[in-house]
Design a protein around this motif. Structure first.
Motif, mmCIF file in Angstrom:
data_model
loop_
_atom_site.group_PDB
_atom_site.id
_atom_site.type_symbol
_atom_site.label_atom_id
_atom_site.label_comp_id
_atom_site.label_asym_id
_atom_site.label_seq_id
_atom_site.Cartn_x
_atom_site.Cartn_y
_atom_site.Cartn_z
ATOM 1 N N HIS A 1 0.840 -1.212 0.000
ATOM 2 C CA HIS A 1 0.000 0.000 0.000
ATOM 3 C C HIS A 1 0.875 1.263 0.000
ATOM 4 C CE1 HIS A 1 1.065 -0.758 4.164
ATOM 5 N NE2 HIS A 1 0.870 0.524 4.384
ATOM 6 N N LYS A 2 2.163 1.132 0.315
ATOM 7 C CA LYS A 2 3.061 2.303 0.308
ATOM 8 C C LYS A 2 3.467 2.567 -1.139
ATOM 9 C CE LYS A 2 5.126 3.542 4.269
ATOM 10 N NZ LYS A 2 5.008 4.874 4.900
ATOM 11 N N LYS A 3 2.654 3.327 -1.834
ATOM 12 C CA LYS A 3 2.864 3.471 -3.284
ATOM 13 C C LYS A 3 3.002 4.908 -3.748
ATOM 14 C CE LYS A 3 1.418 -0.448 -5.898
ATOM 15 N NZ LYS A 3 0.700 -1.523 -5.229
ATOM 16 N N LYS A 4 2.510 5.850 -2.920
ATOM 17 C CA LYS A 4 2.484 7.246 -3.405
ATOM 18 C C LYS A 4 3.875 7.879 -3.337
ATOM 19 C CE LYS A 4 -2.165 8.814 -2.648
ATOM 20 N NZ LYS A 4 -3.076 8.737 -1.508
ATOM 21 N N VAL B 1 2.239 6.913 1.617
ATOM 22 C CA VAL B 1 3.345 7.573 0.908
ATOM 23 C C VAL B 1 4.628 6.752 1.047
ATOM 24 C CG1 VAL B 1 4.715 9.671 0.679
ATOM 25 C CG2 VAL B 1 2.286 9.835 1.256
ATOM 26 N N ALA B 2 5.188 6.408 -0.089
ATOM 27 C CA ALA B 2 6.417 5.601 -0.127
ATOM 28 C C ALA B 2 7.656 6.479 -0.004
ATOM 29 C CB ALA B 2 6.478 4.816 -1.432
ATOM 30 N N GLN C 1 9.774 11.813 8.016
ATOM 31 C CA GLN C 1 10.412 10.797 8.863
ATOM 32 C C GLN C 1 9.480 10.303 9.970
ATOM 33 O OE1 GLN C 1 14.293 12.620 9.480
ATOM 34 N NE2 GLN C 1 14.881 12.110 7.387
ATOM 35 N N LYS C 2 8.610 11.216 10.441
ATOM 36 C CA LYS C 2 7.615 10.827 11.453
ATOM 37 C C LYS C 2 6.695 9.728 10.903
ATOM 38 C CE LYS C 2 4.506 13.931 12.351
ATOM 39 N NZ LYS C 2 3.845 15.181 12.636
ATOM 40 N N HIS C 3 6.454 9.778 9.594
ATOM 41 C CA HIS C 3 5.506 8.837 8.983
ATOM 42 C C HIS C 3 6.202 7.754 8.150
ATOM 43 C CE1 HIS C 3 1.907 11.047 10.237
ATOM 44 N NE2 HIS C 3 2.595 12.132 10.000
ATOM 45 N N ASP C 4 7.472 7.541 8.412
ATOM 46 C CA ASP C 4 8.202 6.458 7.765
ATOM 47 C C ASP C 4 8.190 6.573 6.231
ATOM 48 O OD1 ASP C 4 9.794 4.305 8.094
ATOM 49 O OD2 ASP C 4 8.194 2.812 8.192
ATOM 50 N N ILE C 5 8.425 7.769 5.753
ATOM 51 C CA ILE C 5 8.477 8.022 4.303
ATOM 52 C C ILE C 5 9.950 8.157 3.909
ATOM 53 C CG2 ILE C 5 7.957 9.765 2.529
ATOM 54 C CD1 ILE C 5 5.425 10.448 4.263
ATOM 55 N N ILE C 6 10.344 7.461 2.858
ATOM 56 C CA ILE C 6 11.751 7.526 2.416
ATOM 57 C C ILE C 6 12.040 8.893 1.796
ATOM 58 C CG2 ILE C 6 13.416 6.565 0.771
ATOM 59 C CD1 ILE C 6 11.974 3.861 1.105
#
Ligand SMILES: Cc1ncc(COP(=O)(O)O)c(C=O)c1O
Length: 455
Positions: A132-135, A213-214, A244-249
């Protein structure tokens, strides 16, 4: 047949309309900041030839390193083999890059460095089974290159309109700074009073909260192709904090800003929060050879380090880690890390600031801004600031006629020189800009129908 005639018959140039463009200038050699034309002119390269050149053209130290390497090992397949120039360069880059990067992946240019970064980020989530992490989130006005992934994360514009149906969906955040002088009642020297920044942060937070969000890709502090638009490290830090709070690369595209351009070795050094992946090219080899680097942290590598062969990063290019390019990059790093080069960078930054102060209040200056060795000036015209502002035709020809290569982005004139430029040579570039500002003729002259191209 002249070189020009032969060129006309056989070559399709980049970013150049096939009809109505001026003829290319045949060059015979280049040295330092000077380009020498076939007809005996010399032209000051004030834009480091598409932002790549750091130490001047045909630098003997880099030339010797490339020649020596060519006599030793010119190229080898990089799957199943390795060599000293690639290993040495990776070790050195990992030492100087901000943040604990742990591996370097080589490719061929800025666009491929970005493709690799995007694919790494996408496959990271795929390998973890988090589909689901695709955006992907990017900034309005972004330019990350001309391959399909890079185009997808770039501003949708006439440049990529023919391919729009083939680009993947990306969420674009409004550029987090306002440079319109009179927007929100702001003044030229107070560009960030705009409520736009708060709105951008809120939108990013809302997107991040979806958990989908990826990755977030950005040009740190300076967006090059969109007109050398600048935003502050504080704002970037807030964006990176949300990510970074939401584990986004976080992917920093330092293809243009890397290797001292913004005054520090990397623009990411200005921020507290660091990226997970960084893309490098342009100045990497001092502008001598084509080479791209995508470096990543241990966190990114972990899901690829598995028994399952299907978790492999199946990506590569024939010329990956070309030894000649790596040798050029090692030689360029030797020069860059010398104290005298770092002091030239500071001297250029100071000269830019002095010039900025001198012309800031000129009636024909819409906005002027500097960051390290990058100076950008928006010329006041009847049209809005944009790449397609018609002033660019006149400006490009005006400067070239005076022996200075400045390739305006619409009505944005910028100076981004090789670091070896002397104070005197830099003043020559400023002088033609000042002359242009003071000339009575209109810069919005539309009678010239020759497009200087995108960047
Ligand atoms: C920030 C940024 N990323 C990527 C690229 C693409 O690099 P290349 O032209 O080497 O493919 C550019 C080129 O201008 C750039 O400015």
């Amino acid at each position: 047949m002249s070189l020009l005639e032969r060129d006309k018959k056989s070559i399709w140039h980049p970013f150049t309309p096939l009809k109505g463009s001026p003829e290319p200038l045949p060059l015979v050699r280049a040295e330092g900041v000077w380009l020498y034309t076939e007809d005996g002119r010399r032209i000051l390269d004030a834009i480091a030839s598409w932002w790549v050149n750091l130490h001047g053209h045909s630098h003997p130290y880099i030339a010797e390193a490339v020649a020596k390497q060519a006599r030793t090992l010119e190229h080898v397949i990089f799957a199943g083999f390795t060599h000293e120039p690639a290993v040495r360069l990776a070790e050195r880059l990992l030492q100087i890059l901000p943040n604990g990067f742990s591996k370097v992946f080589y490719s061929d240019n800025g666009s491929t460095a970005v493709e690799v970064a995007l694919k790494m980020a996408m496959q990271y989530w795929y390998n973890l089974g988090l589909k689901h992490k695709k955006k992907i989130v990017a900034l309005d006005g972004a330019y990350h290159g001309d391959t399909f992934g890079a185009m997808s994360v770039g501003e949708r514009s006439p440049f990529n309109a023919p391919f729009d149906d083939y680009l993947f969906d990306v969420e674009f955040l409004d550029f987090p700074a306002c440079y319109q002088p009179f927007c929100c009642g702001g003044k030229k020297d107070k560009p960030q009073r705009c409520g736009q920044v708060a709105a951008t942060l809120q939108r990013f937070e809302a997107l991040a909260q979806t958990g989908e969000v990826a990755a977030f890709i950005y040009e740190p502090l300076v967006q090059g192709a969109s007109g050398m638009r600048m935003y502050s490290p504080e704002i970037l830090d807030q964006l990176l904090h949300i990510a970074q709070k939401h584990d986004i690369i976080c992917i920093a595209d330092e293809v243009m800003t890397g290797f001292g351009r913004t005054g520090r070795l990397f623009a990411s050094e200005y921020c507290l929060h660091k990226p997970d992946i960084i893309c490098l090219s342009k100045g990497l080899t001092g502008g001598t050879m084509a080479l791209g680097v995508t470096a990543c942290t241990e966190r990114i590598i972990e899901p690829f380090r598995q028994e399952d062969i299907m978790k492999t990063f199946f990506h590569g290019h024939s010329f990956t880690a070309n030894p000649l390019a790596c040798a050029a990059a090692n030689a360029s790093l030797d020069l860059l890390l010398r104290p005298e080069c770092m002091s030239r960078i500071s001297a250029i930054a100071q000269a830019h600031l002095d010039f900025e102060a001198r012309i800031r209040d000129h009636r024909r200056v819409r906005d002027v801004r500097c960051m390290g060795t990058i100076f950008a000036l928006e010329i006041e015209t009847e049209q809005q600031t944009h790449y397609f502002n018609e002033a660019r035709h006149h400006l490009y020809n005006y400067f070239l006629d005076k022996g200075v290569l400045l390739r305006p982005l619409g009505n944005v004139v910028y100076v981004l020189p090789p670091y070896v430029i002397t104070g005197e040579e830099l003043q020559m570039a400023y002088a033609v800009i000042e002359e242009m500002l003071n000339e009575p003729a209109k810069t919005s002259d539309t009678t010239h129908n020759n497009a200087p191209g995108q960047q």
